[in-house]
Design an enzyme around this catalytic site. Structure first.
Site, PDB file in Angstrom:
ATOM      1  N   ARG A  57     -11.094  -0.618  14.705  1.00 19.17           N
ATOM      2  CA  ARG A  57     -10.955   0.179  13.481  1.00 19.17           C
ATOM      3  C   ARG A  57     -11.956  -0.332  12.451  1.00 19.17           C
ATOM      4  O   ARG A  57     -12.888   0.359  12.102  1.00 19.17           O
ATOM      5  CB  ARG A  57      -9.502   0.077  12.996  1.00 19.17           C
ATOM      6  CG  ARG A  57      -9.154   0.996  11.878  1.00 19.17           C
ATOM      7  CD  ARG A  57      -7.653   1.055  11.615  1.00 19.17           C
ATOM      8  NE  ARG A  57      -7.102  -0.166  11.059  1.00 19.17           N
ATOM      9  CZ  ARG A  57      -5.834  -0.276  10.637  1.00 19.17           C
ATOM     10  NH1 ARG A  57      -5.004   0.750  10.744  1.00 19.17           N
ATOM     11  NH2 ARG A  57      -5.392  -1.412  10.134  1.00 19.17           N
ATOM     12  N   ARG A 101       1.338 -10.612   6.997  1.00 22.77           N
ATOM     13  CA  ARG A 101       1.234  -9.436   6.115  1.00 22.77           C
ATOM     14  C   ARG A 101       2.452  -8.566   6.393  1.00 22.77           C
ATOM     15  O   ARG A 101       2.512  -7.855   7.392  1.00 22.77           O
ATOM     16  CB  ARG A 101      -0.063  -8.654   6.397  1.00 22.77           C
ATOM     17  CG  ARG A 101      -1.332  -9.443   6.094  1.00 22.77           C
ATOM     18  CD  ARG A 101      -2.582  -8.578   6.238  1.00 22.77           C
ATOM     19  NE  ARG A 101      -2.673  -7.914   7.521  1.00 22.77           N
ATOM     20  CZ  ARG A 101      -3.212  -8.456   8.618  1.00 22.77           C
ATOM     21  NH1 ARG A 101      -3.733  -9.669   8.597  1.00 22.77           N
ATOM     22  NH2 ARG A 101      -3.233  -7.765   9.740  1.00 22.77           N
ATOM     23  N   TYR A 147      11.879  31.943   5.835  1.00 19.43           N
ATOM     24  CA  TYR A 147      10.651  32.674   6.159  1.00 19.43           C
ATOM     25  C   TYR A 147      10.626  33.062   7.634  1.00 19.43           C
ATOM     26  O   TYR A 147      11.109  32.308   8.480  1.00 19.43           O
ATOM     27  CB  TYR A 147       9.441  31.797   5.875  1.00 19.43           C
ATOM     28  CG  TYR A 147       9.138  31.635   4.401  1.00 19.43           C
ATOM     29  CD1 TYR A 147       8.754  32.730   3.627  1.00 19.43           C
ATOM     30  CD2 TYR A 147       9.230  30.392   3.801  1.00 19.43           C
ATOM     31  CE1 TYR A 147       8.462  32.578   2.277  1.00 19.43           C
ATOM     32  CE2 TYR A 147       8.935  30.226   2.461  1.00 19.43           C
ATOM     33  CZ  TYR A 147       8.558  31.323   1.706  1.00 19.43           C
ATOM     34  OH  TYR A 147       8.274  31.173   0.384  1.00 19.43           O
ATOM     35  N   LYS A 162       0.851  -1.201   0.000  1.00 20.90           N
ATOM     36  CA  LYS A 162       0.000   0.000   0.000  1.00 20.90           C
ATOM     37  C   LYS A 162       0.887   1.252   0.000  1.00 20.90           C
ATOM     38  O   LYS A 162       2.088   1.171   0.263  1.00 20.90           O
ATOM     39  CB  LYS A 162      -0.901  -0.018   1.230  1.00 20.90           C
ATOM     40  CG  LYS A 162      -0.148   0.000   2.553  1.00 20.90           C
ATOM     41  CD  LYS A 162      -1.078  -0.260   3.739  1.00 20.90           C
ATOM     42  CE  LYS A 162      -0.276  -0.304   5.035  1.00 20.90           C
ATOM     43  NZ  LYS A 162      -1.113  -0.665   6.181  1.00 20.90           N
ATOM     44  N   HIS A 172      -6.099  -7.410  12.750  1.00 24.93           N
ATOM     45  CA  HIS A 172      -4.889  -6.583  12.791  1.00 24.93           C
ATOM     46  C   HIS A 172      -4.523  -6.320  14.244  1.00 24.93           C
ATOM     47  O   HIS A 172      -5.373  -5.943  15.050  1.00 24.93           O
ATOM     48  CB  HIS A 172      -5.156  -5.273  12.048  1.00 24.93           C
ATOM     49  CG  HIS A 172      -3.912  -4.483  11.765  1.00 24.93           C
ATOM     50  ND1 HIS A 172      -2.788  -5.034  11.193  1.00 24.93           N
ATOM     51  CD2 HIS A 172      -3.619  -3.169  11.979  1.00 24.93           C
ATOM     52  CE1 HIS A 172      -1.854  -4.094  11.052  1.00 24.93           C
ATOM     53  NE2 HIS A 172      -2.333  -2.961  11.525  1.00 24.93           N
ATOM     54  N   ASP A 182       9.771  24.122  -1.563  1.00 23.70           N
ATOM     55  CA  ASP A 182      10.597  23.451  -2.570  1.00 23.70           C
ATOM     56  C   ASP A 182      12.089  23.481  -2.262  1.00 23.70           C
ATOM     57  O   ASP A 182      12.882  22.912  -3.000  1.00 23.70           O
ATOM     58  CB  ASP A 182      10.371  24.113  -3.940  1.00 23.70           C
ATOM     59  CG  ASP A 182       8.908  24.390  -4.183  1.00 23.70           C
ATOM     60  OD1 ASP A 182       8.130  23.426  -4.194  1.00 23.70           O
ATOM     61  OD2 ASP A 182       8.531  25.575  -4.297  1.00 23.70           O
ATOM     62  N   CYS A 216      11.161  25.263   3.427  1.00 30.20           N
ATOM     63  CA  CYS A 216      10.248  25.901   2.466  1.00 30.20           C
ATOM     64  C   CYS A 216       9.532  24.823   1.649  1.00 30.20           C
ATOM     65  O   CYS A 216       9.824  23.642   1.786  1.00 30.20           O
ATOM     66  CB  CYS A 216      11.007  26.807   1.513  1.00 30.20           C
ATOM     67  SG  CYS A 216      12.116  27.984   2.289  1.00 30.20           S
TER      68      CYS A 216
HETATM   69  C1  LIG Z   1      -0.368  -1.632   6.874  1.00 30.31           C
HETATM   70  C2  LIG Z   1      -0.911  -2.905   7.321  1.00 30.31           C
HETATM   71  C3  LIG Z   1      -0.061  -4.001   7.516  1.00 30.31           C
HETATM   72  C4  LIG Z   1       1.441  -3.919   7.436  1.00 30.31           C
HETATM   73  O1  LIG Z   1       1.958  -3.471   8.684  1.00 30.31           O
HETATM   74  P1  LIG Z   1       3.523  -3.419   8.926  1.00 30.31           P
HETATM   75  O2  LIG Z   1       3.651  -2.958  10.338  1.00 30.31           O
HETATM   76  O3  LIG Z   1       4.062  -2.413   7.960  1.00 30.31           O
HETATM   77  O4  LIG Z   1       4.045  -4.773   8.683  1.00 30.31           O
HETATM   78  C5  LIG Z   1      -0.646  -5.221   7.822  1.00 30.31           C
HETATM   79  N1  LIG Z   1      -1.980  -5.341   7.948  1.00 30.31           N
HETATM   80  C6  LIG Z   1      -2.819  -4.295   7.792  1.00 30.31           C
HETATM   81  C7  LIG Z   1      -4.274  -4.512   7.944  1.00 30.31           C
HETATM   82  C8  LIG Z   1      -2.316  -3.046   7.487  1.00 30.31           C
HETATM   83  O5  LIG Z   1      -3.150  -2.002   7.352  1.00 30.31           O
END
Ligand SMILES: *Cc1c(COP(=O)(O)O)cnc(C)c1O
Length: 397
Positions: free
Chosen positions: A148, A238, A282, A53, A178, A332, A330
């Site tokens: 979540r 994951r 700035y 992602k 998660h 850029d 800044c």
């Molecule tokens: C982003 C995400 C992960 C990956 O997490 P890491 O800490 O980068 O390994 C795994 N599962 C879900 C649902 C996530 O949103």
């Protein structure tokens, strides 16, 4: 000798067309190696679901997917339908799971591109199924304590009913949860992670007869600490942050050999002497305490170099030495103090993340300077920053 980063001056082969303004260098072979080393640290039978992602945490999702594909990937995970569609357009043919919400209005697109959608709750499942007459592929999220998304695991029989109903509405092929505190070294964090895994296994066992192929509950940190837990159901991790060589938190020790894959550079545009008492950038807040030399860099917050780096919160590396940010970053451009850096000239390369001589700035280290985490630093590198891929063979042990 182990070298964590390629040395830009030696190893970058510029082409005339390359932008030397602000760019990243990404080693795909390093990412492949991280994948293999992490995989090797897991118990027998575990497989990795690469999380790509946010453009693979700033490393380029399609490039990373194509690099990993030959290693055998059961499933890629992304956050949004647009990220998934981009991968398909770039020729990625593996199954792709969208980890977050997708509007039911996108149901036809999910079908057309053959994407797997996360079901965030039972209400959403009905709504998404009603939005198309096609049978979409889906996985159910289970909320085991993060609060979540997902079905509430505190009510296992309700979860079971929703999951069985989900299998009528969709080609349901998975369940996942998660972990909220898998990266914690504290006792309360470990207790929470174990409780989440137990709740998840409770739900998963009730629908064991469905033989769902993708049951998964571990992120990077979870895979390192909890894969051996007897209650841990599913044989997948994951893997996000450590695919890119970064640690989930300071408390997590990575398997040795896992190393960062991204370096980030800008160019010195101009060098000038500034007298004591003058302001830089700035506003009127930052004044030179003594006369010194200021270098202006071709990177700013529009490139993802955070404004939190302003006024000495962070430094860059030039010619192997540290140059602290002066004044406010800044949009850029950014000014740094090079009074103590030898021989700085316009055209020199400044390292925002990476190695210069004996000095190294990691994304995690820059995150600490900015009061955030490495995740946010790499995800924040803006799309206008050019990406260059080395095959990485130049980075050797
Ligand atoms: C982003 C995400 C992960 C990956 O997490 P890491 O800490 O980068 O390994 C795994 N599962 C879900 C649902 C996530 O949103």
């Amino acid at each position: 000798m182990k070298r964590r980063y390629s040395d830009v001056s030696k190893e970058r082969n510029y082409k005339a067309t390359d932008s030397k303004r602000c760019w990243t260098e990404i080693s795909l072979s390093r990412i492949k190696r991280n994948f293999k080393i992490y995989g090797g640290s897991l118990p027998e039978g575990f497989k990795i679901i690469p999380v790509i992602k946010a453009d693979a945490y700033g490393h380029g999702a399609s490039a990373v997917a194509k690099a990993l594909s030959p290693l055998g990937v059961p499933l890629f995970a992304v956050a949004t339908v647009d990220e998934a569609v981009q991968l398909r357009r770039d020729g990625v043919s593996e199954e792709i799971l969208i980890l977050g919400y997708t509007s039911p209005e996108e149901a036809e697109r999910l079908y057309e591109y053959g994407l797997t959608q996360t079901l965030t709750d039972d209400f959403y499942a009905e709504e998404l199924a009603a939005a198309t007459d096609k049978r979409l592929v889906a996985q159910y999220a289970i909320d085991t304590g993060m609060h979540r998304i997902g079905l509430d695991a505190c009510f296992p029989s309700r979860c079971e009913r929703a999951i069985r109903r989900g299998a009528e509405l969709f080609r349901l092929n998975g369940l996942f949860t998660h972990l909220a505190s898998a990266d914690s070294g504290e006792e309360k964090g470990r207790v929470m992670a174990q409780a989440q895994i137990e709740r998840f296994s409770h739900v998963a066992k009730r629908v064991e007869d469905m033989a769902l192929p993708f049951v998964h509950c571990l992120n990077t940190a979870g895979g390192l600490s909890y894969a051996e837990l007897p209650e841990c159901v599913g044989r997948f991790v994951r893997l996000g942050i450590s695919l890119y060589g970064l640690a989930p938190s300071e408390e997590v020790l990575l398997p040795s050999g896992i190393e960062p894959a991204l370096s980030w550079y800008a160019t010195v545009a101009s060098v000038r002497a500034v007298k004591r008492g003058e302001t830089v950038g700035y506003g009127t807040d930052f004044r030179m305490e003594r006369s010194g030399i200021i270098a202006t860099l071709t990177a700013g917050y529009a490139d993802g170099y955070s404004r939190s780096a302003s006024c000495g919160r962070a430094y860059v590396l030039i010619n192997g030495q540290r140059a602290p940010v002066v004044g406010r970053v800044c949009m850029d451009q950014t000014m740094v103090d090079v009074s103590r850096v030898s021989h700085v000239r316009a055209g020199d390369t400044a390292v925002l993340i990476g190695r210069s001589g004996e000095e190294i700035i990691t994304a995690d280290g820059l995150g600490r300077m900015l009061g955030t985490i490495g995740y946010e630093v790499v995800c924040g590198i803006s799309p206008r920053v050019a990406k260059y891929y080395g095959n990485g063979t130049e980075i050797t042990d």
